[in-house]
Design a protein around this motif. Structure first.
Motif, mmCIF file in Angstrom:
data_model
loop_
_atom_site.group_PDB
_atom_site.id
_atom_site.type_symbol
_atom_site.label_atom_id
_atom_site.label_comp_id
_atom_site.label_asym_id
_atom_site.label_seq_id
_atom_site.Cartn_x
_atom_site.Cartn_y
_atom_site.Cartn_z
ATOM 1 N N GLY A 270 -1.603 31.623 35.336
ATOM 2 C CA GLY A 270 -1.702 30.805 34.121
ATOM 3 C C GLY A 270 -2.313 31.566 32.951
ATOM 4 N N LEU A 271 -3.219 32.516 33.244
ATOM 5 C CA LEU A 271 -3.879 33.263 32.166
ATOM 6 C C LEU A 271 -2.877 34.179 31.452
ATOM 7 N N SER A 272 -2.062 34.893 32.241
ATOM 8 C CA SER A 272 -1.080 35.784 31.602
ATOM 9 C C SER A 272 0.007 34.966 30.909
ATOM 10 N N ALA B 299 -0.718 39.042 35.661
ATOM 11 C CA ALA B 299 -2.120 39.378 35.398
ATOM 12 C C ALA B 299 -2.317 39.593 33.893
ATOM 13 N N TYR B 300 -3.546 39.391 33.466
ATOM 14 C CA TYR B 300 -3.898 39.594 32.056
ATOM 15 C C TYR B 300 -5.102 40.523 32.028
ATOM 16 N N ALA B 301 -4.919 41.728 31.492
ATOM 17 C CA ALA B 301 -5.942 42.766 31.631
ATOM 18 C C ALA B 301 -6.613 43.081 30.295
ATOM 19 N N VAL B 302 -7.841 42.593 30.155
ATOM 20 C CA VAL B 302 -8.624 42.844 28.946
ATOM 21 C C VAL B 302 -9.858 43.682 29.293
ATOM 22 N N THR B 303 -10.643 43.192 30.265
ATOM 23 C CA THR B 303 -11.984 43.734 30.541
ATOM 24 C C THR B 303 -11.958 45.206 30.958
ATOM 25 N N GLU B 304 -12.953 45.951 30.470
ATOM 26 C CA GLU B 304 -13.128 47.361 30.840
ATOM 27 C C GLU B 304 -14.582 47.569 31.254
ATOM 28 N N ALA C 129 -16.675 47.039 28.294
ATOM 29 C CA ALA C 129 -16.280 45.977 27.360
ATOM 30 C C ALA C 129 -15.907 44.711 28.122
ATOM 31 N N GLY C 130 -16.892 43.780 28.223
ATOM 32 C CA GLY C 130 -16.633 42.486 28.857
ATOM 33 C C GLY C 130 -16.553 41.430 27.774
ATOM 34 N N SER C 131 -17.699 40.769 27.497
ATOM 35 C CA SER C 131 -17.721 39.787 26.400
ATOM 36 C C SER C 131 -17.361 40.471 25.078
ATOM 37 N N ASP C 132 -17.775 41.726 24.947
ATOM 38 C CA ASP C 132 -17.593 42.456 23.687
ATOM 39 C C ASP C 132 -16.204 43.103 23.644
ATOM 40 N N VAL D 224 -10.944 46.614 34.449
ATOM 41 C CA VAL D 224 -11.665 46.210 35.665
ATOM 42 C C VAL D 224 -11.712 44.683 35.783
ATOM 43 N N PHE D 225 -11.971 44.221 37.024
ATOM 44 C CA PHE D 225 -12.122 42.778 37.309
ATOM 45 C C PHE D 225 -10.862 41.988 36.970
ATOM 46 N N ILE D 226 -9.685 42.558 37.182
ATOM 47 C CA ILE D 226 -8.470 41.861 36.751
ATOM 48 C C ILE D 226 -7.920 40.978 37.875
ATOM 49 N N THR D 227 -7.889 39.666 37.613
ATOM 50 C CA THR D 227 -7.336 38.721 38.584
ATOM 51 C C THR D 227 -5.861 39.051 38.799
ATOM 52 N N ASN D 228 -5.462 39.233 40.048
ATOM 53 C CA ASN D 228 -4.087 39.619 40.431
ATOM 54 C C ASN D 228 -3.754 41.069 40.067
ATOM 55 N N GLY E 128 -17.546 35.387 46.442
ATOM 56 C CA GLY E 128 -16.810 34.118 46.470
ATOM 57 C C GLY E 128 -15.381 34.339 46.008
ATOM 58 N N ILE E 129 -14.596 33.266 45.944
ATOM 59 C CA ILE E 129 -13.159 33.302 45.614
ATOM 60 C C ILE E 129 -12.499 34.578 46.161
ATOM 61 N N ARG E 130 -12.740 34.806 47.461
ATOM 62 C CA ARG E 130 -12.353 36.084 48.059
ATOM 63 C C ARG E 130 -10.857 36.192 48.357
ATOM 64 N N THR F 176 -6.851 33.656 23.923
ATOM 65 C CA THR F 176 -6.223 33.353 25.220
ATOM 66 C C THR F 176 -7.253 32.793 26.189
ATOM 67 N N PHE F 177 -8.435 33.433 26.246
ATOM 68 C CA PHE F 177 -9.480 32.926 27.148
ATOM 69 C C PHE F 177 -9.857 31.494 26.757
ATOM 70 N N GLU F 178 -9.954 31.228 25.438
ATOM 71 C CA GLU F 178 -10.345 29.881 24.982
ATOM 72 C C GLU F 178 -9.345 28.825 25.440
HETATM 73 C C1 LIG Z 1 -13.731 36.915 39.550
HETATM 74 C C2 LIG Z 1 -13.470 37.486 38.191
HETATM 75 C C3 LIG Z 1 -12.176 37.496 37.686
HETATM 76 C C4 LIG Z 1 -11.924 38.052 36.425
HETATM 77 N N1 LIG Z 1 -10.633 38.079 35.955
HETATM 78 C C5 LIG Z 1 -10.380 38.717 34.781
HETATM 79 C C6 LIG Z 1 -9.028 38.856 34.317
HETATM 80 O O1 LIG Z 1 -8.075 38.370 34.935
HETATM 81 N N2 LIG Z 1 -8.816 39.558 33.175
HETATM 82 C C7 LIG Z 1 -9.846 40.120 32.452
HETATM 83 O O2 LIG Z 1 -9.581 40.752 31.448
HETATM 84 N N3 LIG Z 1 -11.138 39.985 32.864
HETATM 85 C C8 LIG Z 1 -11.423 39.308 34.000
HETATM 86 N N4 LIG Z 1 -12.721 39.179 34.435
HETATM 87 C C9 LIG Z 1 -13.791 39.764 33.634
HETATM 88 C C10 LIG Z 1 -14.528 38.722 32.815
HETATM 89 O O3 LIG Z 1 -13.714 38.284 31.762
HETATM 90 C C11 LIG Z 1 -15.815 39.410 32.339
HETATM 91 O O4 LIG Z 1 -16.648 39.485 33.464
HETATM 92 C C12 LIG Z 1 -16.457 38.652 31.220
HETATM 93 O O5 LIG Z 1 -15.727 38.862 30.040
HETATM 94 C C13 LIG Z 1 -17.911 39.082 30.999
HETATM 95 O O6 LIG Z 1 -17.982 40.453 30.851
HETATM 96 P P1 LIG Z 1 -19.065 41.316 31.660
HETATM 97 O O7 LIG Z 1 -18.956 40.945 33.108
HETATM 98 O O8 LIG Z 1 -18.876 42.735 31.275
HETATM 99 O O9 LIG Z 1 -20.461 40.782 31.152
HETATM 100 P P2 LIG Z 1 -21.235 41.230 29.830
HETATM 101 O O10 LIG Z 1 -20.341 41.091 28.644
HETATM 102 O O11 LIG Z 1 -21.852 42.557 30.059
HETATM 103 O O12 LIG Z 1 -22.359 40.123 29.775
HETATM 104 C C14 LIG Z 1 -23.504 40.149 30.645
HETATM 105 C C15 LIG Z 1 -24.348 38.927 30.330
HETATM 106 O O13 LIG Z 1 -24.798 38.987 28.964
HETATM 107 C C16 LIG Z 1 -24.426 37.800 28.271
HETATM 108 N N5 LIG Z 1 -24.075 38.144 26.887
HETATM 109 C C17 LIG Z 1 -23.147 39.045 26.468
HETATM 110 N N6 LIG Z 1 -23.103 39.076 25.130
HETATM 111 C C18 LIG Z 1 -24.007 38.182 24.690
HETATM 112 C C19 LIG Z 1 -24.418 37.751 23.389
HETATM 113 N N7 LIG Z 1 -23.865 38.240 22.282
HETATM 114 N N8 LIG Z 1 -25.376 36.811 23.306
HETATM 115 C C20 LIG Z 1 -25.943 36.294 24.428
HETATM 116 N N9 LIG Z 1 -25.590 36.651 25.679
HETATM 117 C C21 LIG Z 1 -24.635 37.585 25.810
HETATM 118 C C22 LIG Z 1 -23.235 37.235 29.030
HETATM 119 O O14 LIG Z 1 -23.107 35.825 28.864
HETATM 120 C C23 LIG Z 1 -23.579 37.600 30.471
HETATM 121 O O15 LIG Z 1 -24.446 36.637 31.028
HETATM 122 C C24 LIG Z 1 -12.996 38.594 35.660
HETATM 123 C C25 LIG Z 1 -14.302 38.557 36.162
HETATM 124 C C26 LIG Z 1 -14.541 38.020 37.408
HETATM 125 C C27 LIG Z 1 -15.957 38.003 37.917
#
Ligand SMILES: Cc1cc2nc3c(=O)[nH]c(=O)nc-3n(C[C@H](O)[C@H](O)[C@H](O)COP(=O)(O)OP(=O)(O)OC[C@H]3O[C@@H](n4cnc5c(N)ncnc54)[C@H](O)[C@@H]3O)c2cc1C
Length: 303
Positions: free
Chosen positions: A90-92, A123-128, A131-134, A156-160, A204-206, A254-256
């Protein structure tokens, strides 16, 4: 306001609950232990219509927006890992439908789902790694080379990520422009330079596959940029001239769009956890009575 479900939604709920009870619960423990991708369950879901592009289209036409949430809650009640294996595509699909052209949607959405006999996933691949939230900090680069794009980077962490037939990859074309210099690219599993990397071991979600995706001089035709070249070039020109290209990045949009699904998945999982805990509290005895009759346990279950 009446929050009760319609007859139609109650039927969908029953259909999904029965599938979860019959096909998911009996094998949930096995897939949790082995961490294998549950292809046989995905196939049964595809044969029954629970895993299908049609169902996502039905959801699109349901103005209450409840078709998929009602179903997902029951499937995740069965097992969150298997649930994510069934609905992770559904994400992709959300990325493709949100920013792709009509032609891209018609060509690639069916490939993400495959057929009931031979289902596929997307699959939808963003995270590195850095670069997670950022999402502005993505380092995966897309460089144009004549009629092709060449992608390099690791996700990294890419579902599927390890099992998908189609992977939508977000990469940076112009690093000076932050998220406005990024685009999404449609990558087929068979494209040269694309390969799944390390599979994560999770707590979890293994049953859901979470893997690295490696792009090593991955060459794809120029038309595989989501939304098409004309739209992307116009966006780059606006960004370079200092104009606004929208409130947020395509990846965050997309995430939203898919966050309500994540919430309802958590509700299904929480319902199952409460049921297991309540059963155990009734069955387990300590100090001469079931632990559920001790006040601190009663309080936790009531909360
Ligand atoms: C099971 C699983 C499946 C996933 N599937 C996908 C996928 O299909 N595709 C994909 O692209 N990614 C996927 N991800 C990655 C996921 O999107 C990232 O883990 C997420 O974006 C958070 O990034 P991070 O883990 O690097 O945490 P970080 O960005 O390093 O954050 C660490 C902590 O800091 C907090 N934080 C960060 N910035 C701020 C801020 N500005 N203010 C306050 N707090 C902050 C966060 O809330 C978090 O608690 C998956 C992750 C998991 C665990």
């Amino acid at each position: 306001m009446d929050f009760s479900l319609s007859e139609h939604h109650l039927e969908l709920q029953k259909w999904a609950h029965e599938f979860a009870e019959r096909e998911i619960r009996p094998v949930a423990m096995e897939y949790d232990e082995t961490e294998e991708f549950p292809w046989p369950v995905v196939r049964k879901a595809a044969e029954s219509g629970l895993y299908s592009l049609d169902l996502f289209l039905q959801h699109q036409h349901d103005e209450t927006g409840l078709t998929l949430p009602v179903i997902m809650e029951e499937i995740f009640w069965g097992c969150a890992g298997i649930g994510l294996a069934i609905f992770g595509t559904g994400l992709s699909l959300a990325a493709l439908a949100g920013a792709g052209t009509q032609d891209q949607l018609f060509e690639w959405a069916p490939k993400m789902f495959g057929t009931p006999e031979e289902p596929a996933v997307g699959a939808y691949a963003v995270t590195e790694p850095q670069a997670g939230s950022d999402v502005r900090s993505l380092r995966t680069r897309a460089v144009r080379d004549g009629d092709h794009w060449v992608l390099n980077g690791t996700k990294v962490f890419i579902t599927n990520g390890g099992v998908a037939s189609v992977c939508l990859v977000v990469a940076t074309v112009d690093p000076q422009l932050g998220h406005r210099g990024q685009a999404t690219f449609i990558v087929d599993r068979t494209d040269p330079g694309f390969r799944p990397g390390k599979k994560e071991k999770k707590l979890g979600i293994r049953a859901s596959d979470t893997s690295e995706v490696v792009l090593d001089d991955c060459r794809i035709p120029i038309g595989r940029i989501l939304g098409g070249m004309d739209r992307f070039e116009a966006k780059l020109a606006t960004a370079r001239s200092g104009g606004s290209t929208g409130r947020t990045s395509g990846a965050l949009a997309t995430f939203e769009r898919t966050r309500p699904f994540v919430a309802v998945q958590a509700i299904g999982l929480a319902r199952a956890a409460l049921e297991f805990a309540t059963d155990y509290a009734r069955e387990r005895e300590a100090f001469g009575k079931p632990i559920g009759q001790h006040q601190s346990i009663e309080n936790m279950l009531a909360d």
